[in-house]
Enzyme design. Structure first.
Site, mmCIF file in Angstrom:
data_model
loop_
_atom_site.group_PDB
_atom_site.id
_atom_site.type_symbol
_atom_site.label_atom_id
_atom_site.label_comp_id
_atom_site.label_asym_id
_atom_site.label_seq_id
_atom_site.Cartn_x
_atom_site.Cartn_y
_atom_site.Cartn_z
ATOM 1 N N ASN A 153 -3.255 -5.766 27.398
ATOM 2 C CA ASN A 153 -3.437 -4.347 27.113
ATOM 3 C C ASN A 153 -2.185 -3.792 26.445
ATOM 4 O O ASN A 153 -1.162 -3.606 27.084
ATOM 5 C CB ASN A 153 -3.738 -3.587 28.409
ATOM 6 C CG ASN A 153 -3.986 -2.119 28.180
ATOM 7 O OD1 ASN A 153 -3.820 -1.595 27.071
ATOM 8 N ND2 ASN A 153 -4.376 -1.425 29.225
ATOM 9 N N HIS A 167 -8.243 15.776 27.663
ATOM 10 C CA HIS A 167 -8.820 14.624 26.960
ATOM 11 C C HIS A 167 -7.906 13.401 27.082
ATOM 12 O O HIS A 167 -8.375 12.267 27.159
ATOM 13 C CB HIS A 167 -9.059 14.973 25.484
ATOM 14 C CG HIS A 167 -9.756 13.904 24.716
ATOM 15 N ND1 HIS A 167 -11.045 13.514 24.995
ATOM 16 C CD2 HIS A 167 -9.349 13.143 23.672
ATOM 17 C CE1 HIS A 167 -11.403 12.556 24.161
ATOM 18 N NE2 HIS A 167 -10.386 12.300 23.352
#
Length: 183
Positions: free
Chosen positions: A115, A91
């Protein structure tokens, strides 16, 4: 532990018109998220920028939240803040790749954004990168957004011209014989 090399930090841009940003933060790891936010706010405050903060549940929701704001609001730029720590499953790769890819696509579509989503192996790495007194990546993301806003504004007044006609301030358009013939 890897050696930390010195890196170059560009001076923060100066603005003659107000600058407003949206900070989109995931508080999934509260202490880390607060450190990143503190760093981002410090950079934006020093630049005289105004900002709003919204929270999203996780890193995957940050790019869609910025996209909604980019389409439906009037922010000059965006700061993405969050943290993804490697776990026992794949994940981690999905969240890291998809959130990063989403932000890059937004940037390529013209959103001025920084970011500040950390992608780390463990909590200690994240704490080092979120430390307001250290190498705070939230502040770095805010600075990146400010640099992109400055670049965008520097090109805003330039026109490229139409067809074979050289660029000028006035473009003549076909009219119906009444009203204005310039655009």
């Amino acid at each position: 532990m890897a050696q930390t090399d010195a890196h170059t930090e560009l001076p923060t841009p100066q603005f003659d018109k107000p600058v407003k940003l949206l900070i989109v933060q995931s508080p999934y790891y509260k202490e880390i998220a607060e450190g990143l936010l503190t760093g981002a706010k410090a950079v934006l405050d020093a630049a005289g920028a105004s900002y709003d903060v919204v929270q999203m549940p996780g890193a995957l929701e940050i790019p869609p939240a910025i996209r909604i704001a980019h389409v439906q609001s009037n922010y000059d730029g965006y700061v993405a803040l969050g943290c993804v720590i490697r776990g026992e499953t794949t994940h981690y790769e999905t969240v890291c790749n998809d959130s990063s890819h989403g932000l890059m696509l937004l940037g390529l579509q013209g959103a001025c954004l920084g970011n500040g989503i950390l992608t780390v192996e463990n909590e200690q790495q994240a704490l080092v990168r979120a430390d307001p007194e250290g190498q705070n990546k939230g502040g770095g993301a805010a600075a990146a957004a400010l640099h992109l806003i400055a670049l965008s504004r520097s090109y805003a007044s330039e026109t490229k011209g139409v067809g074979f006609k050289p660029k000028s301030e006035t473009i003549l358009v076909a009219g119906r014989g009444e009203g204005t013939t310039t655009a």
